[in-house]
Write a protein that holds these residues in place. Structure first.
Motif, PDB file in Angstrom:
ATOM      1  N   ALA A 109       0.835  -1.206   0.000  1.00  0.00           N
ATOM      2  CA  ALA A 109       0.000   0.000   0.000  1.00  0.00           C
ATOM      3  C   ALA A 109       0.868   1.254   0.000  1.00  0.00           C
ATOM      4  O   ALA A 109       1.985   1.261   0.530  1.00  0.00           O
ATOM      5  CB  ALA A 109      -0.918   0.016   1.223  1.00  0.00           C
ATOM      6  N   LEU A 111       0.111   5.134   1.211  1.00  0.00           N
ATOM      7  CA  LEU A 111      -0.844   6.006   1.879  1.00  0.00           C
ATOM      8  C   LEU A 111      -0.461   7.456   1.611  1.00  0.00           C
ATOM      9  O   LEU A 111       0.645   7.883   1.931  1.00  0.00           O
ATOM     10  CB  LEU A 111      -0.850   5.747   3.393  1.00  0.00           C
ATOM     11  CG  LEU A 111      -1.131   4.310   3.829  1.00  0.00           C
ATOM     12  CD1 LEU A 111      -1.165   4.229   5.352  1.00  0.00           C
ATOM     13  CD2 LEU A 111      -2.430   3.798   3.234  1.00  0.00           C
ATOM     14  N   ARG A 188      -0.312   5.271  -8.127  1.00  0.00           N
ATOM     15  CA  ARG A 188      -1.746   5.125  -8.400  1.00  0.00           C
ATOM     16  C   ARG A 188      -1.947   4.262  -9.656  1.00  0.00           C
ATOM     17  O   ARG A 188      -2.900   3.473  -9.726  1.00  0.00           O
ATOM     18  CB  ARG A 188      -2.400   6.494  -8.566  1.00  0.00           C
ATOM     19  CG  ARG A 188      -3.917   6.415  -8.720  1.00  0.00           C
ATOM     20  CD  ARG A 188      -4.557   7.787  -8.702  1.00  0.00           C
ATOM     21  NE  ARG A 188      -4.677   8.306  -7.335  1.00  0.00           N
ATOM     22  CZ  ARG A 188      -4.098   9.420  -6.899  1.00  0.00           C
ATOM     23  NH1 ARG A 188      -3.363  10.161  -7.719  1.00  0.00           N
ATOM     24  NH2 ARG A 188      -4.266   9.826  -5.661  1.00  0.00           N
ATOM     25  N   THR A 194      -4.011   4.911  -1.565  1.00  0.00           N
ATOM     26  CA  THR A 194      -5.216   5.351  -0.870  1.00  0.00           C
ATOM     27  C   THR A 194      -4.935   6.731  -0.310  1.00  0.00           C
ATOM     28  O   THR A 194      -3.959   6.918   0.428  1.00  0.00           O
ATOM     29  CB  THR A 194      -5.600   4.411   0.284  1.00  0.00           C
ATOM     30  OG1 THR A 194      -5.819   3.094  -0.224  1.00  0.00           O
ATOM     31  CG2 THR A 194      -6.865   4.891   0.984  1.00  0.00           C
ATOM     32  N   THR A 195      -5.761   7.708  -0.683  1.00  0.00           N
ATOM     33  CA  THR A 195      -5.596   9.068  -0.181  1.00  0.00           C
ATOM     34  C   THR A 195      -6.415   9.225   1.097  1.00  0.00           C
ATOM     35  O   THR A 195      -7.587   8.853   1.147  1.00  0.00           O
ATOM     36  CB  THR A 195      -6.043  10.096  -1.234  1.00  0.00           C
ATOM     37  OG1 THR A 195      -5.199   9.961  -2.394  1.00  0.00           O
ATOM     38  CG2 THR A 195      -5.915  11.514  -0.690  1.00  0.00           C
ATOM     39  N   ALA A 212      -7.395   1.722   5.744  1.00  0.00           N
ATOM     40  CA  ALA A 212      -6.863   1.611   4.378  1.00  0.00           C
ATOM     41  C   ALA A 212      -5.887   0.447   4.270  1.00  0.00           C
ATOM     42  O   ALA A 212      -5.889  -0.296   3.275  1.00  0.00           O
ATOM     43  CB  ALA A 212      -6.173   2.921   3.988  1.00  0.00           C
ATOM     44  N   SER A 215      -7.775  -2.831   4.267  1.00  0.00           N
ATOM     45  CA  SER A 215      -8.382  -3.065   2.946  1.00  0.00           C
ATOM     46  C   SER A 215      -7.355  -3.531   1.938  1.00  0.00           C
ATOM     47  O   SER A 215      -7.612  -4.430   1.132  1.00  0.00           O
ATOM     48  CB  SER A 215      -9.055  -1.794   2.448  1.00  0.00           C
ATOM     49  OG  SER A 215     -10.142  -1.424   3.276  1.00  0.00           O
TER      50      SER A 215
END
Length: 223
Positions: A109, A111, A188, A194-195, A212, A215
């Motif tokens: 991820a 972030l 992205r 994830t913002t 986030a 997920s």
């Protein structure tokens, strides 16, 4: 979990990185800590970085990348890590991708901590520190000392760091937008970003970030 934390100055990356790393039981790897550790230990990369810094130059990407790769190979990072301040540009992001591929690893991820520019300026430009280096930090708007200009804890004089002036903060933001923000679009395109709003209490932002990450972990299990 292998996570990259991105956000402008004043977004609270350092604070969030510490909380998230503790919650996830993975090391928090920051660029500042990498420089300090390598310089204090006198490593070849640390010596190179020190020469550039003493000359007033930016540390080249290859030195920063080398430090980050060495740190990610340490035993405590075998189960994951949280990167804070690295990568700081597209070149470093591509180098990180190549490093991970070479070790049959991947990011889980990215972030992206989002905060309005005027809020960043207000946060940083309003910051006041104790000149006695007590570690206590105040703010001109929402964390005032009992006596103006005086530290509640030790009575030391409060001051504004030169780097915290509004003019300097806006210059730092311009550098972030031109050099670091492009990596958000880079990641992205890989479906990793994830913002997260960085407004609100520390706990609120941490909870958003943890959701986030959870997920992202569920998506990795399904793929």
């Amino acid at each position: 979990m292998r996570i990259v934390l991105v956000g402008p100055p004043g977004a609270g990356k350092g604070t969030q990185a510490a909380y998230l790393a503790e919650n996830l039981a993975i090391p928090h790897i920051s660029t500042g800590d990498l420089f300090r550790a390598n310089i204090s230990q006198g490593t070849p990369l640390g010596q190179q970085a020190k020469e550039y810094m003493n000359a007033g130059h930016l540390v080249p990407d290859e030195v920063t990348i080398g430090m980050a790769e060495d740190r990610m190979l340490q035993d405590d990072a075998s189960g994951g890590f949280l990167l804070d301040g690295f990568p700081r540009n597209i070149g470093q992001a591509k180098a990180l991708d190549a490093f991970l591929r070479g070790h049959d690893l991947r990011l889980d991820a990215v972030l992206d901590l989002e905060v309005p520019e005027d809020e960043v300026v207000a946060r940083i430009a309003g910051r006041r520190l104790c000149r006695n280096d007590s570690g206590h930090i105040y703010h001109a708007e929402d964390n005032l000392p009992k006596v103006p200009g005086v530290c509640d804890e030790c009575g030391g004089e409060l001051y504004q760091r030169e780097d915290d002036s509004e003019e300097t903060v806006r210059k730092r933001l311009a550098v972030y937008h031109s050099e670091t923000e492009p990596i958000v679009d880079y990641y992205r395109a890989q479906g990793l970003v994830t913002t997260i709003s960085a407004l609100g209490s520390v706990t609120e932002v941490t909870n958003r970030a943890m959701r986030a990450i959870e997920s992202a972990g569920e998506g990795a299990e399904q793929s």
